[in-house]
Design a protein around this motif. Sequence first.
Motif, PDB file in Angstrom:
ATOM      1  N   ASP A  29     -24.619 118.296  87.391  1.00 27.66           N
ATOM      2  CA  ASP A  29     -24.225 118.425  85.993  1.00 27.66           C
ATOM      3  C   ASP A  29     -25.471 118.368  85.109  1.00 27.66           C
ATOM      4  O   ASP A  29     -26.381 117.573  85.349  1.00 27.66           O
ATOM      5  CB  ASP A  29     -23.263 117.301  85.588  1.00 27.66           C
ATOM      6  CG  ASP A  29     -21.944 117.376  86.338  1.00 27.66           C
ATOM      7  OD1 ASP A  29     -21.471 118.494  86.594  1.00 27.66           O
ATOM      8  OD2 ASP A  29     -21.404 116.303  86.665  1.00 27.66           O
ATOM      9  N   MET A  31     -27.309 117.802  81.377  1.00 28.23           N
ATOM     10  CA  MET A  31     -27.179 117.089  80.111  1.00 28.23           C
ATOM     11  C   MET A  31     -28.363 117.462  79.222  1.00 28.23           C
ATOM     12  O   MET A  31     -29.424 117.798  79.722  1.00 28.23           O
ATOM     13  CB  MET A  31     -27.180 115.578  80.355  1.00 28.23           C
ATOM     14  CG  MET A  31     -26.006 115.092  81.176  1.00 28.23           C
ATOM     15  SD  MET A  31     -26.040 113.309  81.447  1.00 28.23           S
ATOM     16  CE  MET A  31     -27.472 113.146  82.511  1.00 28.23           C
ATOM     17  N   ARG A  33     -30.379 116.278  75.387  1.00 27.70           N
ATOM     18  CA  ARG A  33     -30.541 115.241  74.379  1.00 27.70           C
ATOM     19  C   ARG A  33     -30.683 115.887  73.005  1.00 27.70           C
ATOM     20  O   ARG A  33     -31.542 116.734  72.789  1.00 27.70           O
ATOM     21  CB  ARG A  33     -31.806 114.438  74.699  1.00 27.70           C
ATOM     22  CG  ARG A  33     -32.139 113.365  73.715  1.00 27.70           C
ATOM     23  CD  ARG A  33     -33.608 112.937  73.914  1.00 27.70           C
ATOM     24  NE  ARG A  33     -34.107 112.276  72.745  1.00 27.70           N
ATOM     25  CZ  ARG A  33     -34.509 112.881  71.631  1.00 27.70           C
ATOM     26  NH1 ARG A  33     -34.476 114.177  71.536  1.00 27.70           N
ATOM     27  NH2 ARG A  33     -34.954 112.181  70.617  1.00 27.70           N
ATOM     28  N   ILE A  62     -21.909 122.208  76.724  1.00 22.60           N
ATOM     29  CA  ILE A  62     -22.688 121.210  75.989  1.00 22.60           C
ATOM     30  C   ILE A  62     -22.951 121.685  74.564  1.00 22.60           C
ATOM     31  O   ILE A  62     -22.739 120.960  73.593  1.00 22.60           O
ATOM     32  CB  ILE A  62     -24.030 120.919  76.705  1.00 22.60           C
ATOM     33  CG1 ILE A  62     -23.790 120.288  78.074  1.00 22.60           C
ATOM     34  CG2 ILE A  62     -24.920 120.033  75.849  1.00 22.60           C
ATOM     35  CD1 ILE A  62     -25.036 120.222  78.940  1.00 22.60           C
TER      36      ILE A  62
END
Length: 164
Positions: A29, A31, A33, A62
């Motif tokens: 997965d 991610m 910031r 996202i």
Amino acid sequence: MKEVKIKLFFTDVDGTLTDGGMYYTSDGDCMKRFYVRDGMGMKLLQQVGVKVGIITSETTGIVEARAKKLGVDYLCMGVRFDGKVEAVRKICAETGVSMDEVAFIGDDVNDIALLQAVGLAACPHDACEEVLDIPHIRVMHHSGGYGAVRELTDMIRHYRQQLD
């Protein structure tokens, strides 16, 4: 800043709204910031009548989730290079806004065509050399994912308030 009132604001994602890093879990997965003050800057622009959008070459949940949280007016995913210019031109045609009334902040080679087409072009301090070399580009003091977007949105907002 130009004597033109900015009516549309667009930002790239990776390297602009984020620090350019992609974080992967052991399950694969991804991610990213995001810097919350950049998002607040976009919200503040909306409060003074500027429509805001995200334009990116990626198509990810996202980015979709971040756009939804921010309540952006436009989300253009899966567009790169000249496709970014065409997407913004289409929005301009639909809204009656000229490209001179558009601001865009981007950081990499796939942003160059749009940066050259808008009225106000900007980039994070840590943009790639080809972007930094664009004539008349505004180089922010902050890096991508660390306030470059907020720096530009504050500049636009303060300028608009002086014109009103």
